[in-house]
Motif scaffolding. Sequence first.
Motif, PDB file in Angstrom:
ATOM      1  N   HIS A  18       0.809  -1.202   0.000  1.00  0.00           N
ATOM      2  CA  HIS A  18       0.000   0.000   0.000  1.00  0.00           C
ATOM      3  C   HIS A  18       0.851   1.264   0.000  1.00  0.00           C
ATOM      4  CE1 HIS A  18      -3.620  -2.332   0.643  1.00  0.00           C
ATOM      5  NE2 HIS A  18      -3.031  -2.963   1.637  1.00  0.00           N
ATOM      6  N   ALA A  19       2.077   1.150  -0.501  1.00  0.00           N
ATOM      7  CA  ALA A  19       2.975   2.293  -0.453  1.00  0.00           C
ATOM      8  C   ALA A  19       2.405   3.491  -1.198  1.00  0.00           C
ATOM      9  CB  ALA A  19       4.338   1.909  -1.027  1.00  0.00           C
ATOM     10  N   GLN A  20       1.594   3.255  -2.217  1.00  0.00           N
ATOM     11  CA  GLN A  20       1.062   4.334  -3.019  1.00  0.00           C
ATOM     12  C   GLN A  20      -0.354   4.708  -2.612  1.00  0.00           C
ATOM     13  OE1 GLN A  20       1.416   2.984  -7.056  1.00  0.00           O
ATOM     14  NE2 GLN A  20       3.640   3.055  -7.054  1.00  0.00           N
ATOM     15  N   ASP A  21      -0.891   4.104  -1.562  1.00  0.00           N
ATOM     16  CA  ASP A  21      -2.266   4.360  -1.167  1.00  0.00           C
ATOM     17  C   ASP A  21      -2.343   5.513  -0.175  1.00  0.00           C
ATOM     18  OD1 ASP A  21      -3.602   2.440  -2.687  1.00  0.00           O
ATOM     19  OD2 ASP A  21      -3.107   0.863  -1.258  1.00  0.00           O
ATOM     20  N   THR A  22      -3.414   6.286  -0.300  1.00  0.00           N
ATOM     21  CA  THR A  22      -3.755   7.309   0.674  1.00  0.00           C
ATOM     22  C   THR A  22      -5.086   6.925   1.292  1.00  0.00           C
ATOM     23  OG1 THR A  22      -2.621   9.012  -0.613  1.00  0.00           O
ATOM     24  CG2 THR A  22      -4.211   9.754   1.042  1.00  0.00           C
ATOM     25  N   TRP A  23      -5.124   6.861   2.610  1.00  0.00           N
ATOM     26  CA  TRP A  23      -6.292   6.367   3.330  1.00  0.00           C
ATOM     27  C   TRP A  23      -7.083   7.512   3.939  1.00  0.00           C
ATOM     28  CZ3 TRP A  23      -8.048   1.332   4.092  1.00  0.00           C
ATOM     29  CH2 TRP A  23      -7.227   0.316   3.613  1.00  0.00           C
ATOM     30  N   GLY A  24      -8.397   7.451   3.793  1.00  0.00           N
ATOM     31  CA  GLY A  24      -9.307   8.292   4.537  1.00  0.00           C
ATOM     32  C   GLY A  24     -10.111   7.432   5.495  1.00  0.00           C
ATOM     33  N   VAL A  25     -10.478   7.989   6.633  1.00  0.00           N
ATOM     34  CA  VAL A  25     -11.232   7.248   7.654  1.00  0.00           C
ATOM     35  C   VAL A  25     -12.533   7.997   7.919  1.00  0.00           C
ATOM     36  CG1 VAL A  25     -11.234   6.350  10.008  1.00  0.00           C
ATOM     37  CG2 VAL A  25      -9.104   6.376   8.675  1.00  0.00           C
ATOM     38  N   ILE A  26     -13.646   7.267   7.950  1.00  0.00           N
ATOM     39  CA  ILE A  26     -14.958   7.878   8.117  1.00  0.00           C
ATOM     40  C   ILE A  26     -15.829   6.988   8.986  1.00  0.00           C
ATOM     41  CG2 ILE A  26     -15.991   6.784   6.070  1.00  0.00           C
ATOM     42  CD1 ILE A  26     -17.389   9.490   5.527  1.00  0.00           C
ATOM     43  N   VAL A  43      -2.299   7.957   6.074  1.00  0.00           N
ATOM     44  CA  VAL A  43      -3.647   8.224   6.566  1.00  0.00           C
ATOM     45  C   VAL A  43      -3.855   9.735   6.677  1.00  0.00           C
ATOM     46  CG1 VAL A  43      -5.275   7.854   8.451  1.00  0.00           C
ATOM     47  CG2 VAL A  43      -3.654   6.061   7.831  1.00  0.00           C
ATOM     48  N   ILE A  44      -4.952  10.220   6.106  1.00  0.00           N
ATOM     49  CA  ILE A  44      -5.277  11.640   6.193  1.00  0.00           C
ATOM     50  C   ILE A  44      -5.816  11.927   7.587  1.00  0.00           C
ATOM     51  CG2 ILE A  44      -6.672  13.508   5.237  1.00  0.00           C
ATOM     52  CD1 ILE A  44      -6.843  11.881   2.653  1.00  0.00           C
ATOM     53  N   PRO A  45      -5.200  12.832   8.345  1.00  0.00           N
ATOM     54  CA  PRO A  45      -5.713  13.134   9.692  1.00  0.00           C
ATOM     55  C   PRO A  45      -7.143  13.649   9.634  1.00  0.00           C
ATOM     56  CG  PRO A  45      -3.516  14.060   9.374  1.00  0.00           C
ATOM     57  CD  PRO A  45      -3.971  13.584   8.029  1.00  0.00           C
ATOM     58  N   ASN A  46      -7.891  13.412  10.708  1.00  0.00           N
ATOM     59  CA  ASN A  46      -9.307  13.762  10.724  1.00  0.00           C
ATOM     60  C   ASN A  46      -9.531  15.255  10.477  1.00  0.00           C
ATOM     61  OD1 ASN A  46     -12.211  13.156  11.399  1.00  0.00           O
ATOM     62  ND2 ASN A  46     -11.755  14.630  13.005  1.00  0.00           N
ATOM     63  N   GLU A  47      -8.723  16.108  11.118  1.00  0.00           N
ATOM     64  CA  GLU A  47      -8.914  17.550  10.954  1.00  0.00           C
ATOM     65  C   GLU A  47      -8.713  17.958   9.499  1.00  0.00           C
ATOM     66  OE1 GLU A  47      -6.910  16.100  13.032  1.00  0.00           O
ATOM     67  OE2 GLU A  47      -7.754  16.498  15.033  1.00  0.00           O
ATOM     68  N   ARG A  48      -7.693  17.381   8.852  1.00  0.00           N
ATOM     69  CA  ARG A  48      -7.448  17.706   7.455  1.00  0.00           C
ATOM     70  C   ARG A  48      -8.541  17.135   6.564  1.00  0.00           C
ATOM     71  NH1 ARG A  48      -1.769  15.833   5.473  1.00  0.00           N
ATOM     72  NH2 ARG A  48      -1.261  17.027   7.364  1.00  0.00           N
TER      73      ARG A  48
END
Length: 574
Positions: free
Chosen positions: A28-36, A66-71
């Motif tokens: 997952h080196a190229q993956d960007t994760w969002g959490v919801i 992982v994209i931080p929640n605030e961002r």
Amino acid sequence: MPQLQPSRRALTSALLCVLVSISARTAHAQDTWGVIVATTRPTEMQRAIETADHSAAALSATVGGVIPNERAVARVESALSEPFRAAPPEIARRLGQAAEAVLEDVAFGRNQQGLDVGQPLLAELDPHLAGLGRDEQSASDVANLCLYLVRAHVQKRDLGAARQQVQVCLRLVPDLRADERLHPPSVRDLLSETRASLERGEGGILAVHAAPTDPEGCAIRVNGRRMGQTPWARLPLPPGPYVVQIECAADRAGRVHPVQVAGDSPTRVMIHAELAQRLTTRPALALVYTSREQLANHLPEDVALIAHALGATRMLAAVDDGRNLAVRAFAVSDEGPLLVGSAPVPEPIDMTRSREAVAAVLSGRQLDAPVDAAAPTGGVMGEPARMEAGGGGGAPNVASIVLGSILALGGAAGLGVGWYYWTELEAAWATFDEQFDHVEMTVAYAQAQDRIFTTRWIVLGAGAGGGALLTMALPFLLPDEEGVPWWSLIPAAAGAALAGVGIWQLTEEGEAIGPPLTLATEPAWLGAHLIAHAVPLLSVPFIYLVRDATRDRNAGAAVHVDAERAELRVWGSF
């Protein structure tokens, strides 16, 4: 044989995280994760928020990106929509007072004084237009105050400034109408002229469209004013910033979509009205559904839209459907969303359980997603089969069957090789007994002895290897069951019988091949070979016992193939 230790949860979690971390950081080196968060219980959202926070921390420690929640909240509110906020009562009060004061000023010819009072206040209104426009009195105060300033410019004989002020008025209140009792013909005429020029295309055009899947007849609001209804509205407006809402529920204000209308070309905005109704960014980035069915039917597409706004390639949702709490991972591409893993999160919610669930999801397991919530495959090959959380009788996915079958074939082949060399050992032993009984040490005697010595180790190695491969294959092939199924005791009983015979053979005395050492003969090696057969049979109920004790009710493999990479993931806790 598998053993349950008091610290099995911690050990299992640690091993899973280490293994997943090693493989997933590369995969997952190229993956960007969002959490919801996704929930059907908005008033009880806290435990899902805690799970999302724990999951984000576990993802950060495991795969990163992982994209931080605030961002994430900032990106969603910038790219999609902001929460509706009612105008502060203080603003409404000041508007009413200013409108009366400016009317008095322009009536007595104090034009500049009226401009000095009204213009700074109008400049403060942009953040509150969605709320002010919904209230008829506040909207009327904005319109009248602005038109009083137009009158002040006219009375100062500054028609250029008056026309510019009319543009401001039409932007603040898009459906502006001038009250004949309050505004003279000169002001009303300028308003009519400006509106006519906009209709001729001499200003901006705002085209608002609802998504094709959204219902018709929902209100389209611009700066809080109702300007049409779905499926679309085309509005000639002065260039500048606006806020747009689509509302399908009369008792609920829609989320606010900021739009910048250009003056040289039409500005088109597509609003997913149903997503806007479900989306919230306070107190957390979340999707709120009215039922489990709505969640099952719309979660994948909603997550994909959020992912595009975030610039994420993968999304992890902490899902509370009113019955169970789980995490689900989606891969998002141009072809659509793909569910790539899911796992329940047992109570009580804590970091350890959330970390285990994330490790399961990253491994590709799908233990939670309901069957009727299938997301489009989007052309991605090797999607694991979906299973109902806690349900019995679920079948292993295709990748698990393939890998388990390979291991099982290897194990069967190993045991077969063991039996073949057992016959060779028996033949060698018969030859030794026939030709070398009571014979002193010779070269032929030593060679026969070496042959027996080598063959028996092949029997042991092939048997042990075959038994180990068969034991490894079972977690990939055994169906998912609740607890320890009764039928698992049948192979366990057969294994116990084989193990008993094997142990009895191990206790039998063997003959000495010859001096100077006494080497165990066929009873011991036959016993070891039989025990190798018994281990996979005995392991069947233990596999279910470990699954149930660790709440890890599946084991297997997943294959993911796309244009950028191919992944094979293997998991299991024993």
